[in-house]
Motif scaffolding. Sequence first.
Motif, short mmCIF file in Angstrom:
data_model
loop_
_atom_site.label_atom_id
_atom_site.label_comp_id
_atom_site.label_asym_id
_atom_site.label_seq_id
_atom_site.Cartn_x
_atom_site.Cartn_y
_atom_site.Cartn_z
N ARG A 80 1.08 6.66 -4.18
CA ARG A 80 1.35 5.30 -3.69
C ARG A 80 0.52 4.29 -4.47
N PRO A 81 0.87 3.00 -4.42
CA PRO A 81 2.09 2.44 -3.84
C PRO A 81 3.33 2.58 -4.73
N THR A 124 0.79 -1.23 0.00
CA THR A 124 0.00 0.00 0.00
C THR A 124 0.82 1.29 0.00
N GLU A 125 2.11 1.22 0.34
CA GLU A 125 2.89 2.44 0.49
C GLU A 125 4.07 2.48 -0.47
#
Length: 494
Positions: A438-439, A47-48
Motif C-alpha cells: 500500500r497505498p 493510505t490503502e
Amino acid sequence: MATITEPLALDSTLRRLADVMEEQNRILSESRDNVAAEAAGVKFTPTEATGTRLAAAENLTWEKSTELIAGRDDFPAKFNCFNTYEALVKGGKVVATEGSYEFEKYKDDDEYDADVFVMFPKGYGRRYYDGDGNEYRFASDRRLAGYVPSPLHMVEGTEYDVVGITKYGWCDNGSGGICSRAGKPKRVSISWQDFETKSVARGTGIHAMSFSDVAWLQHLGCIKYGNRNWQNAVGNGVMNGYIAKEKSCTVSQESAASIIVANDTAKEFAVGDSVYFSSVTMSDGIYTRMITAITDHDESNKVISVNGPAFKTIAGTSGFYRGCNWSGETDSVLGLDGEISGGTSGRKSVKTLGLENFFANDWKLLGNAMRIGNNVYINPKPLSASAWPSGADNAIAKGWIRLGDVLPSTNGYIKTLSYSMNYPLISLPATIGGDSQRPVGDYFYTNTDTEPRILLFGGSLYAGAACGPFSVSVSGWLGAAWLGYGAFGVFRPQ
C-alpha cells in the motif's frame, strides 16, 4: 406610478431568479443521477491500496478467474468501455473477431501471419483528488460533465471508436519480425524505435505502445478491481523468475538442442521455463527457447532440453539466462482477468483486462515520452512524428509538452501518484514512502543522470513485488535494448 410598479418588478425578478435556481438544481440533480447511473467509480484513501466502489460500480461485482472457474464480472455488460473483445488483424484490417470460424482457424496460424489484438471500445474518464488526499476515478461510455476522452482513443485530434492492444505484447515471429500470437517467445533485445518500425510494418494504424496509451488501461483496471495493487487483486505475474545472472554450460556439445549444466543451476529451472542464450549462435535467429525436459547427465550435471534446432555449446563460454515466459499461458483462463490455478506463484503469467502480462515478465518500453532529471516530456504527435528529440530544448522546439518536476528524486515504493488538471488521467509516480502492499504497492526506479531517458513500465521477471501497473523505471537510454525489455503494440483502425 413608480411606487406601485417597482415592487411588482422586484417580485417578478425574484420569481425569475427562483425559476433559474430551480432549473440549475434540476440540472445538478440530473447530473448526479447521470453519474450514479452512467459512470463506474472508485475512491482510494491516501493510505490503502484497496478502494471503495462508487456510483454505478457500487452494485457491480468483479471476481478473479482461473482455468477452472470464471469469476463473476459485471463490468462488460454494464459499460461498453469495459466490454473488450479479441480481433484478428492483418495488414491493418480486422479480418475476424472472436467466436467466428475464421478467428479460431487463423489465430495461431504462422503462415496466415495475423495478430491477435484485444479491442477496447472508447470511453471517458474523470480523476481528481479532494482536500484530504483521497483519489477518485470514474469511467463512462458518455462524456459527462468534467470527463475527458480516453488518451488511448483521442490522439492528434482524432477520436477512435475502438482501439486494439496486442494480447500478448510483441512476440518473435521466427523470421526477424514480430507478431501477437500464442506459443511464441517474447521479442526482446531491440529498442523502442525498432519496435515502432516493425509495428508500422505490420499494417496501417499499428504502432508500438506510447506512454499516454497506458493511462487509460491503468484507469480502467483500478476501477474494475477496486484496487491500485493489481498483484494482490489479480495475480503476481512473472516476477520471481530466475535472477538475471548469466550462467554457463559445464559440458560442451557439438550439436544438440540442449544445454548441460551443474545440478545446482538446474534447480533454478523447470519444464516450461524460457531460456535466453547470450553466447550461442542460433541458426534460426531465435535466442529464446522453451525447456521441454530436464534429465540426468551424470551425478554432477543435468541436461536441459529445449525446443528448436540443434546448436553448439562450449563449456564455460556458452552463456544463458532465464528468459521471459512464452505467450499463451493465460489462454485457458475463463475470463478477462486472472491466472491459472497451478504452477509456481511468481513464475506464471497474469491476465488483466484481457491482456497477458500487461505488467511483469518484461519491462515494457514506452515511446513518445522521456525523462530529463525529474521532468517528463510527452509527445502530442505520437502517430505522425515519433522520432526522439536530442534533448529538452529540441523537445520543446518539436512541440513536446513538459509535464514538469513530477518524478521523485530517489528510488522507492510509490506513495502518491501525479496529478495534472490538464492531463488528469496520467498517473506517474509522484512521491515515495509506501511499501509493497500500500497505498500503491509498485516501485519507482531512477538515477542521477541528466541525459534523456526512456520510460519503462510494469516491472520484469526478477523484480518481485516491485512490479505492477504503476511501476516505472527511468534508468534506460532512449535506445535501450535488453533481454528483459519488450513492448506492446497498439492498433487504431483507419
